[in-house]
Design a protein around this motif. Structure first.
Motif, PDB file in Angstrom:
ATOM      1  N   THR A 135     -13.727  41.430  12.189  1.00  0.00           N
ATOM      2  CA  THR A 135     -14.754  40.405  11.958  1.00  0.00           C
ATOM      3  C   THR A 135     -16.133  40.967  11.628  1.00  0.00           C
ATOM      4  O   THR A 135     -16.975  40.247  11.091  1.00  0.00           O
ATOM      5  CB  THR A 135     -14.895  39.491  13.191  1.00  0.00           C
ATOM      6  OG1 THR A 135     -15.259  40.289  14.334  1.00  0.00           O
ATOM      7  CG2 THR A 135     -13.589  38.763  13.470  1.00  0.00           C
ATOM      8  N   SER A 142     -19.169  42.800   9.788  1.00  0.00           N
ATOM      9  CA  SER A 142     -19.561  43.111   8.405  1.00  0.00           C
ATOM     10  C   SER A 142     -20.405  44.373   8.339  1.00  0.00           C
ATOM     11  O   SER A 142     -20.959  44.688   7.286  1.00  0.00           O
ATOM     12  CB  SER A 142     -20.364  41.942   7.819  1.00  0.00           C
ATOM     13  OG  SER A 142     -21.601  41.787   8.510  1.00  0.00           O
ATOM     14  N   SER A 168     -11.645  35.813  -7.097  1.00  0.00           N
ATOM     15  CA  SER A 168     -11.663  35.795  -5.629  1.00  0.00           C
ATOM     16  C   SER A 168     -12.910  35.096  -5.105  1.00  0.00           C
ATOM     17  O   SER A 168     -12.847  34.301  -4.160  1.00  0.00           O
ATOM     18  CB  SER A 168     -11.610  37.227  -5.084  1.00  0.00           C
ATOM     19  OG  SER A 168     -10.414  37.866  -5.437  1.00  0.00           O
ATOM     20  N   LEU A 173     -12.987  31.737  -2.880  1.00  0.00           N
ATOM     21  CA  LEU A 173     -13.541  31.823  -1.527  1.00  0.00           C
ATOM     22  C   LEU A 173     -14.505  30.677  -1.250  1.00  0.00           C
ATOM     23  O   LEU A 173     -14.524  30.105  -0.157  1.00  0.00           O
ATOM     24  CB  LEU A 173     -14.244  33.175  -1.369  1.00  0.00           C
ATOM     25  CG  LEU A 173     -14.724  33.610   0.008  1.00  0.00           C
ATOM     26  CD1 LEU A 173     -14.793  35.139   0.079  1.00  0.00           C
ATOM     27  CD2 LEU A 173     -16.086  33.042   0.346  1.00  0.00           C
ATOM     28  N   LEU A 174     -15.294  30.313  -2.234  1.00  0.00           N
ATOM     29  CA  LEU A 174     -16.336  29.303  -2.019  1.00  0.00           C
ATOM     30  C   LEU A 174     -15.884  27.870  -2.296  1.00  0.00           C
ATOM     31  O   LEU A 174     -16.544  26.920  -1.872  1.00  0.00           O
ATOM     32  CB  LEU A 174     -17.542  29.616  -2.911  1.00  0.00           C
ATOM     33  CG  LEU A 174     -18.436  30.765  -2.455  1.00  0.00           C
ATOM     34  CD1 LEU A 174     -19.462  31.083  -3.523  1.00  0.00           C
ATOM     35  CD2 LEU A 174     -19.139  30.420  -1.153  1.00  0.00           C
ATOM     36  N   LEU A 192     -15.424  25.501   0.911  1.00  0.00           N
ATOM     37  CA  LEU A 192     -16.205  25.679   2.133  1.00  0.00           C
ATOM     38  C   LEU A 192     -17.100  24.474   2.386  1.00  0.00           C
ATOM     39  O   LEU A 192     -17.866  24.062   1.517  1.00  0.00           O
ATOM     40  CB  LEU A 192     -17.096  26.927   2.029  1.00  0.00           C
ATOM     41  CG  LEU A 192     -16.434  28.286   2.225  1.00  0.00           C
ATOM     42  CD1 LEU A 192     -17.513  29.359   2.296  1.00  0.00           C
ATOM     43  CD2 LEU A 192     -15.576  28.318   3.470  1.00  0.00           C
ATOM     44  N   ASN A 214     -20.590  29.225   7.061  1.00  0.00           N
ATOM     45  CA  ASN A 214     -19.276  29.616   7.557  1.00  0.00           C
ATOM     46  C   ASN A 214     -19.161  31.135   7.394  1.00  0.00           C
ATOM     47  O   ASN A 214     -19.694  31.703   6.427  1.00  0.00           O
ATOM     48  CB  ASN A 214     -18.157  28.945   6.751  1.00  0.00           C
ATOM     49  CG  ASN A 214     -18.251  27.436   6.781  1.00  0.00           C
ATOM     50  OD1 ASN A 214     -17.722  26.785   7.658  1.00  0.00           O
ATOM     51  ND2 ASN A 214     -18.945  26.872   5.787  1.00  0.00           N
ATOM     52  N   ASP A 251     -16.893  32.824   6.366  1.00  0.00           N
ATOM     53  CA  ASP A 251     -16.234  33.183   5.108  1.00  0.00           C
ATOM     54  C   ASP A 251     -17.228  33.827   4.139  1.00  0.00           C
ATOM     55  O   ASP A 251     -16.868  34.706   3.349  1.00  0.00           O
ATOM     56  CB  ASP A 251     -15.647  31.944   4.427  1.00  0.00           C
ATOM     57  CG  ASP A 251     -14.766  31.104   5.329  1.00  0.00           C
ATOM     58  OD1 ASP A 251     -15.226  30.758   6.431  1.00  0.00           O
ATOM     59  OD2 ASP A 251     -13.640  30.776   4.919  1.00  0.00           O
ATOM     60  N   LEU A 252     -18.487  33.339   4.196  1.00  0.00           N
ATOM     61  CA  LEU A 252     -19.509  33.851   3.275  1.00  0.00           C
ATOM     62  C   LEU A 252     -19.721  35.353   3.440  1.00  0.00           C
ATOM     63  O   LEU A 252     -20.147  36.033   2.502  1.00  0.00           O
ATOM     64  CB  LEU A 252     -20.837  33.110   3.494  1.00  0.00           C
ATOM     65  CG  LEU A 252     -20.837  31.614   3.171  1.00  0.00           C
ATOM     66  CD1 LEU A 252     -22.191  31.006   3.515  1.00  0.00           C
ATOM     67  CD2 LEU A 252     -20.481  31.372   1.716  1.00  0.00           C
ATOM     68  N   GLN A 253     -19.425  35.851   4.610  1.00  0.00           N
ATOM     69  CA  GLN A 253     -19.550  37.286   4.880  1.00  0.00           C
ATOM     70  C   GLN A 253     -18.641  38.100   3.956  1.00  0.00           C
ATOM     71  O   GLN A 253     -18.953  39.239   3.618  1.00  0.00           O
ATOM     72  CB  GLN A 253     -19.172  37.548   6.342  1.00  0.00           C
ATOM     73  CG  GLN A 253     -19.211  38.991   6.777  1.00  0.00           C
ATOM     74  CD  GLN A 253     -18.934  39.117   8.261  1.00  0.00           C
ATOM     75  OE1 GLN A 253     -19.781  38.781   9.080  1.00  0.00           O
ATOM     76  NE2 GLN A 253     -17.739  39.571   8.607  1.00  0.00           N
ATOM     77  N   GLU A 254     -17.518  37.509   3.556  1.00  0.00           N
ATOM     78  CA  GLU A 254     -16.565  38.211   2.703  1.00  0.00           C
ATOM     79  C   GLU A 254     -16.961  38.169   1.224  1.00  0.00           C
ATOM     80  O   GLU A 254     -16.352  38.850   0.397  1.00  0.00           O
ATOM     81  CB  GLU A 254     -15.172  37.595   2.871  1.00  0.00           C
ATOM     82  CG  GLU A 254     -14.600  37.742   4.272  1.00  0.00           C
ATOM     83  CD  GLU A 254     -14.457  39.198   4.680  1.00  0.00           C
ATOM     84  OE1 GLU A 254     -13.766  39.952   3.969  1.00  0.00           O
ATOM     85  OE2 GLU A 254     -15.045  39.588   5.710  1.00  0.00           O
ATOM     86  N   LEU A 255     -17.964  37.358   0.893  1.00  0.00           N
ATOM     87  CA  LEU A 255     -18.385  37.223  -0.503  1.00  0.00           C
ATOM     88  C   LEU A 255     -19.253  38.386  -0.961  1.00  0.00           C
ATOM     89  O   LEU A 255     -19.097  38.884  -2.082  1.00  0.00           O
ATOM     90  CB  LEU A 255     -19.140  35.901  -0.691  1.00  0.00           C
ATOM     91  CG  LEU A 255     -19.680  35.613  -2.091  1.00  0.00           C
ATOM     92  CD1 LEU A 255     -18.533  35.486  -3.091  1.00  0.00           C
ATOM     93  CD2 LEU A 255     -20.514  34.335  -2.084  1.00  0.00           C
TER      94      LEU A 255
END
Length: 466
Positions: A20, A22, A304, A308-309, A312, A317, A319-323
């Motif tokens: 988890t 970043s 991707s 990802l977005l 949402l 969220n 998830d934005l960390q993975e962007l």
């Protein structure tokens, strides 16, 4: 573990932290994040939300951290760089002082602001790379204004053009890429800071515009929920770079084809080719092939990011960390590709004799000129002329004499061989092209000078943003 002392407590297994956190990706925004915290603390002091003593101590510690954060980047159990920065300050100054550092802000607005700071600089670097590549293309165009070359449609020889005209086509595609990417700067250049988690803070006198100015932003993202939730500025950047990579991949494909043994129009620089492990004669276009492959990777990354977005909900969220890792990967690929291609194009050499032979040995490349000439001079419908010349083109051996004979027989017009020779001459073909943007050498020189002036203007404006 700084944040796990309230509603959520207890140790977290290492594999969960690794999954988890970043932290490994936050290195890119580490210094920018420290700058964001510094601007925020300065403003809290200005509006008397914290004491001058607390402010000076925190700022002093942040300046130390700014200088050393990349040299001694954390590798411990931290959720992200934001937690580490606060931990660092509290650990140095104690919670009675350091505990004020997150007053009136959140990781949510802090990270969004830091990303925009770094992205602005990266966009400018990419724009500089595009300009460098365009300058090389213009220089090549100036060298080859009258270098004849075959133009292709459907990967079949079609009409006669020049290398300069090819290079200007490449240049103009990159110019649209430049404008798209440059246009995104306005939407990136807006600060989310002060939006906190999503609804702002309750600190009297907190001026988001003033803090934005401290950080070099032109404006703020006004709606606080939008400021936190939105990453369309990242999607826009990724989309624009994906288009740039697509255009570059098409340029690269041409160069690969032109370097084939069957054509050999170009000789690639020695350090851009490699030989085979078994075939000693090979000159494989390895850097061009890698550029082509990486351009495809960028398209995959872009897909991707959009996926990802897409679904949402507002506002924040994780998830934005993975962007953001996707963004930085695309940025790095783009910069490297621009550097490699610029080096290759600056050193590439063309076999002008082979190019000339390629157009001179195929008289049919000027048949469209001949069709227009006959229609305009003799009043024969173009489609009828087109059909007759198509019949001639099927012959194995085409001469001026059998062209004139067939035209006389089929169209009842008398064109002398000397007249045909004039029309079907490759150089004359170019000189008759009078429309704007054609490969006519006079027109090409005008276009080159126009683009040189535009390039100088772009360079000047870009320097003012650096």
């Amino acid at each position: 573990m700084l944040y796990r002392k309230g509603a959520v407590e207890g140790e977290v297994a290492g594999f969960i932290y690794n999954f988890t956190s970043s932290l490994k990706y936050d290195r890119k925004i580490a210094k920018a994040t420290v700058k964001v915290v510094m601007a925020h603390i300065e403003h809290l002091c200005e509006i008397n939300a914290i004491s001058t003593n607390v402010c000076h101590k925190i700022l002093g510690t942040l300046k130390e951290l700014y200088d050393e954060i990349l040299k001694n980047y954390p590798n411990g159990k931290f959720e992200d760089i934001h937690e580490y920065i606060e931990y660092y300050i509290v650990n140095k100054l104690g919670e009675d002082v350091g505990g004020y550092v997150n007053l009136g802000k959140s990781r949510n607005d802090q990270v969004a602001t830091a990303i925009r700071i770094v992205l602005k600089d990266e966009i400018i670097n990419i724009l500089k790379g595009v300009i460098k590549l365009q300058r090389i293309l213009l220089n090549k165009a100036k060298e080859h204004v009258e270098t004849l070359a075959p133009g292709y449609t459907h990967q079949q020889k079609a009409q006669i053009t020049t290398l300069a005209h090819h290079f200007l086509a490449f240049y103009d595609a990159l110019d649209r890429d430049y404008e798209r990417i440059h246009g995104s700067l306005k939407r990136i250049d807006a600060s989310p800071l002060g939006s906190v988690a999503m609804v702002g803070n309750t600190i009297p006198g907190y001026d988001r515009v003033r803090v934005a100015r401290k950080l070099g932003f032109s404006e703020i993202v006004e709606n606080t929920e939008d400021a936190i939730a939105s990453r369309d500025f990242i999607l826009e950047t990724i989309f624009n770079i994906a288009i740039l990579m697509n255009n570059i991949s098409r340029i690269v494909e041409d160069l690969i084809l032109w370097s084939m043994n069957e054509l050999s129009y170009v000789k690639l620089p020695e350090h851009h080719v490699a030989t085979s492990s078994i075939m000693p004669h090979k000159r494989n276009p390895v850097t061009l092939e890698i550029i082509r492959a990486r351009a495809a990777k960028v398209l995959g990354y872009a897909t991707s990011a959009y996926a990802l977005l897409k679904s949402l909900p507002y506002s924040y969220n994780l998830d934005l960390q993975e962007l953001t890792p996707i963004l930085w990967e695309i940025i790095d690929e783009c910069k490297e590709i621009l550097t490699i291609l610029s080096d290759l194009l600056s050193k590439i050499r063309f076999d002008e004799k082979k190019l000339l032979k390629s157009v001179s040995e195929n008289i049919t490349l000027c048949f469209s000129d001949l069709a227009e000439y006959i229609t305009l001079k003799y009043g024969v419908p173009f489609r009828k002329v087109h059909r007759v010349l198509g019949e001639i083109s099927k012959r194995k051996h085409i001469t001026l004499h059998n062209i004139s004979e067939h035209l006389r027989k089929k169209l009842s017009i008398n064109i002398k061989d000397r007249e045909l020779e004039e029309i079907l001459n490759p150089i004359n073909s170019l000189k008759r092209k009078s429309v704007t943007g054609s490969p006519n050498p006079k027109e090409v020189k005008v276009l080159i000078n126009k683009r040189l002036r535009s390039l100088l203007d772009k360079e000047s404006k870009l320097r003012s943003k650096s």
